[in-house]
Motif scaffolding. Structure first.
Motif, PDB file in Angstrom:
ATOM      1  N   ASN A 183      74.347  37.427  54.048  1.00  0.00           N
ATOM      2  CA  ASN A 183      74.473  38.317  55.090  1.00  0.00           C
ATOM      3  C   ASN A 183      75.001  39.691  54.486  1.00  0.00           C
ATOM      4  OD1 ASN A 183      74.140  36.433  56.824  1.00  0.00           O
ATOM      5  ND2 ASN A 183      76.389  35.739  57.443  1.00  0.00           N
ATOM      6  N   ALA A 184      75.803  39.633  53.652  1.00  0.00           N
ATOM      7  CA  ALA A 184      76.228  40.795  53.069  1.00  0.00           C
ATOM      8  C   ALA A 184      75.146  41.724  52.214  1.00  0.00           C
ATOM      9  CB  ALA A 184      77.395  40.792  52.110  1.00  0.00           C
ATOM     10  N   ARG A 185      74.343  40.989  51.658  1.00  0.00           N
ATOM     11  CA  ARG A 185      73.202  41.418  50.898  1.00  0.00           C
ATOM     12  C   ARG A 185      72.001  42.194  51.763  1.00  0.00           C
ATOM     13  NH1 ARG A 185      70.757  41.000  45.591  1.00  0.00           N
ATOM     14  NH2 ARG A 185      68.855  42.501  45.762  1.00  0.00           N
ATOM     15  N   VAL A 186      71.915  41.413  52.937  1.00  0.00           N
ATOM     16  CA  VAL A 186      71.094  42.121  54.010  1.00  0.00           C
ATOM     17  C   VAL A 186      71.590  43.506  54.450  1.00  0.00           C
ATOM     18  CG1 VAL A 186      70.249  41.971  56.249  1.00  0.00           C
ATOM     19  CG2 VAL A 186      70.056  39.828  54.861  1.00  0.00           C
ATOM     20  N   ALA A 187      72.865  43.375  54.794  1.00  0.00           N
ATOM     21  CA  ALA A 187      73.657  44.576  55.377  1.00  0.00           C
ATOM     22  C   ALA A 187      73.422  45.656  54.150  1.00  0.00           C
ATOM     23  CB  ALA A 187      75.036  44.258  55.665  1.00  0.00           C
ATOM     24  N   LEU A 188      73.664  45.384  52.890  1.00  0.00           N
ATOM     25  CA  LEU A 188      73.426  46.426  51.862  1.00  0.00           C
ATOM     26  C   LEU A 188      71.963  46.843  51.789  1.00  0.00           C
ATOM     27  CD1 LEU A 188      74.961  47.779  49.468  1.00  0.00           C
ATOM     28  CD2 LEU A 188      74.100  46.037  48.021  1.00  0.00           C
ATOM     29  N   ASN A 189      71.015  45.964  52.102  1.00  0.00           N
ATOM     30  CA  ASN A 189      69.653  46.461  51.989  1.00  0.00           C
ATOM     31  C   ASN A 189      69.257  47.241  53.180  1.00  0.00           C
ATOM     32  OD1 ASN A 189      69.140  45.390  49.403  1.00  0.00           O
ATOM     33  ND2 ASN A 189      68.406  43.199  50.190  1.00  0.00           N
ATOM     34  N   VAL A 190      69.795  46.967  54.410  1.00  0.00           N
ATOM     35  CA  VAL A 190      69.539  47.696  55.579  1.00  0.00           C
ATOM     36  C   VAL A 190      70.261  49.168  55.408  1.00  0.00           C
ATOM     37  CG1 VAL A 190      70.395  47.993  57.930  1.00  0.00           C
ATOM     38  CG2 VAL A 190      69.659  45.884  57.032  1.00  0.00           C
ATOM     39  N   TRP A 191      71.382  49.216  54.806  1.00  0.00           N
ATOM     40  CA  TRP A 191      72.090  50.665  54.330  1.00  0.00           C
ATOM     41  C   TRP A 191      71.037  51.595  53.583  1.00  0.00           C
ATOM     42  CZ3 TRP A 191      73.735  52.054  49.382  1.00  0.00           C
ATOM     43  CH2 TRP A 191      74.037  53.508  49.472  1.00  0.00           C
ATOM     44  N   LYS A 192      70.633  50.591  52.371  1.00  0.00           N
ATOM     45  CA  LYS A 192      69.671  51.297  51.692  1.00  0.00           C
ATOM     46  C   LYS A 192      68.776  51.761  52.100  1.00  0.00           C
ATOM     47  CE  LYS A 192      66.856  50.609  47.266  1.00  0.00           C
ATOM     48  NZ  LYS A 192      66.467  49.424  46.205  1.00  0.00           N
ATOM     49  N   SER A 193      67.723  51.132  52.907  1.00  0.00           N
ATOM     50  CA  SER A 193      66.704  51.317  53.708  1.00  0.00           C
ATOM     51  C   SER A 193      66.732  52.655  54.476  1.00  0.00           C
ATOM     52  CB  SER A 193      65.964  50.313  54.570  1.00  0.00           C
ATOM     53  OG  SER A 193      65.780  49.408  53.705  1.00  0.00           O
ATOM     54  N   SER A 194      67.933  52.681  55.358  1.00  0.00           N
ATOM     55  CA  SER A 194      68.239  53.936  56.356  1.00  0.00           C
ATOM     56  C   SER A 194      68.773  54.966  55.771  1.00  0.00           C
ATOM     57  CB  SER A 194      69.456  53.240  57.329  1.00  0.00           C
ATOM     58  OG  SER A 194      70.684  52.905  56.686  1.00  0.00           O
ATOM     59  N   ALA A 195      69.649  54.978  54.340  1.00  0.00           N
ATOM     60  CA  ALA A 195      69.812  55.904  53.626  1.00  0.00           C
ATOM     61  C   ALA A 195      68.724  56.583  52.875  1.00  0.00           C
ATOM     62  CB  ALA A 195      70.793  55.915  52.594  1.00  0.00           C
TER      63      ALA A 195
ATOM     64  N   LYS B 287      81.843  46.696  55.125  1.00  0.00           N
ATOM     65  CA  LYS B 287      82.808  45.699  55.909  1.00  0.00           C
ATOM     66  C   LYS B 287      82.221  44.407  55.384  1.00  0.00           C
ATOM     67  CE  LYS B 287      85.476  44.517  59.620  1.00  0.00           C
ATOM     68  NZ  LYS B 287      86.280  43.744  58.982  1.00  0.00           N
ATOM     69  N   SER B 288      80.754  44.145  55.430  1.00  0.00           N
ATOM     70  CA  SER B 288      80.282  42.764  55.367  1.00  0.00           C
ATOM     71  C   SER B 288      80.482  42.275  54.014  1.00  0.00           C
ATOM     72  CB  SER B 288      78.863  43.074  55.526  1.00  0.00           C
ATOM     73  OG  SER B 288      77.966  41.745  55.457  1.00  0.00           O
ATOM     74  N   ILE B 289      80.368  43.229  52.978  1.00  0.00           N
ATOM     75  CA  ILE B 289      80.606  42.796  51.688  1.00  0.00           C
ATOM     76  C   ILE B 289      82.343  42.208  51.434  1.00  0.00           C
ATOM     77  CG2 ILE B 289      81.272  43.503  49.406  1.00  0.00           C
ATOM     78  CD1 ILE B 289      78.874  45.632  49.616  1.00  0.00           C
ATOM     79  N   GLN B 290      82.998  42.576  52.313  1.00  0.00           N
ATOM     80  CA  GLN B 290      84.354  42.201  52.264  1.00  0.00           C
ATOM     81  C   GLN B 290      84.390  40.925  52.960  1.00  0.00           C
ATOM     82  OE1 GLN B 290      86.754  45.099  53.999  1.00  0.00           O
ATOM     83  NE2 GLN B 290      87.123  46.549  52.320  1.00  0.00           N
ATOM     84  N   ASP B 291      84.014  40.865  54.184  1.00  0.00           N
ATOM     85  CA  ASP B 291      84.146  39.767  55.197  1.00  0.00           C
ATOM     86  C   ASP B 291      83.115  38.431  54.961  1.00  0.00           C
ATOM     87  OD1 ASP B 291      86.313  41.456  55.871  1.00  0.00           O
ATOM     88  OD2 ASP B 291      85.297  41.976  57.620  1.00  0.00           O
TER      89      ASP B 291
ATOM     90  N   LEU C 109      78.325  34.543  63.504  1.00  0.00           N
ATOM     91  CA  LEU C 109      76.905  34.171  64.177  1.00  0.00           C
ATOM     92  C   LEU C 109      76.186  35.547  64.639  1.00  0.00           C
ATOM     93  CD1 LEU C 109      77.186  30.595  65.219  1.00  0.00           C
ATOM     94  CD2 LEU C 109      76.099  31.216  63.516  1.00  0.00           C
ATOM     95  N   ILE C 110      76.980  36.267  65.404  1.00  0.00           N
ATOM     96  CA  ILE C 110      76.381  37.321  66.136  1.00  0.00           C
ATOM     97  C   ILE C 110      76.033  38.591  65.044  1.00  0.00           C
ATOM     98  CG2 ILE C 110      77.294  39.328  67.794  1.00  0.00           C
ATOM     99  CD1 ILE C 110      78.829  37.172  69.377  1.00  0.00           C
ATOM    100  N   LEU C 111      77.081  38.596  64.257  1.00  0.00           N
ATOM    101  CA  LEU C 111      76.876  39.627  63.155  1.00  0.00           C
ATOM    102  C   LEU C 111      75.499  39.260  62.248  1.00  0.00           C
ATOM    103  CD1 LEU C 111      77.459  42.229  61.550  1.00  0.00           C
ATOM    104  CD2 LEU C 111      79.036  40.852  60.267  1.00  0.00           C
ATOM    105  N   SER C 112      75.405  38.311  62.068  1.00  0.00           N
ATOM    106  CA  SER C 112      74.051  37.470  61.170  1.00  0.00           C
ATOM    107  C   SER C 112      73.027  37.896  62.157  1.00  0.00           C
ATOM    108  CB  SER C 112      74.455  36.046  60.845  1.00  0.00           C
ATOM    109  OG  SER C 112      75.461  35.987  60.120  1.00  0.00           O
TER     110      SER C 112
END
Length: 161
Positions: free
Chosen positions: A69-81, A60-64, A7-10
């Protein structure tokens, strides 16, 4: 992963995404005074560090984590990259494929579990997600889908107590 940590990570990923969507466009539109080379270099290093951290979190999110949630983490990385100028489309596609492959495996397990427990709505939902995600990455097998669909349709209804 504990529910509390999940929940905290989300929540953290949601806040990061919202900040990117709300604050970043405003920051891009503002006219700022010229910066010194040192300030520009420091900002670039900060953007690169953020992209590296977000890449680590996405992996890490894709694995766990669950798919969204993992899709959001991937998109956050994409934006920051992209902001850092270090976006690697090949790496993005590889991570995206890993994410969808994991979802396909999870949904196939869900279908099998739902069939064995005779939970028709869950089996149908997992079947739909399996189809969508397999189509998204070009891994859809119509024969396998029809076979699974027949097995789900053949689930006998559960007896009510």
């Amino acid at each position: 992963m504990s529910l509390n940590r999940h929940l905290i990570l989300s929540a953290a990923l949601t806040v990061a995404t919202l900040l990117c969507l709300v604050v970043a466009p405003e920051a891009l539109c503002q006219v700022s005074p010229p910066q010194s080379q040192a300030q520009t270099d420091a900002r670039q290093r900060e953007l690169e560090r953020d992209a590296a951290v977000n890449l680590s979190l996405a992996k890490k999110s894709i694995q766990d984590d669950a798919f969204y949630n993992a899709r959001v983490a991937l998109n956050v990385w994409k934006s920051s990259a992209i902001a850092a100028g270090s976006f690697d489309k090949k790496l993005y596609e590889e991570l995206r494929k890993q994410l969808y492959d994991k979802s396909i495996r999870d949904n196939l397990r869900c279908i099998e579990s739902s069939i064995s427990q005779r939970i028709i709505p869950d089996a149908n939902q997992c079947l739909k997600i399996y189809r969508l995600h397999a189509q998204e990455i070009g891994a859809f097998d119509p024969k396998r889908y029809e076979e699974l669909k027949k097995r789900v349709a053949a689930i006998p209804p559960r007896k009510k107590h």
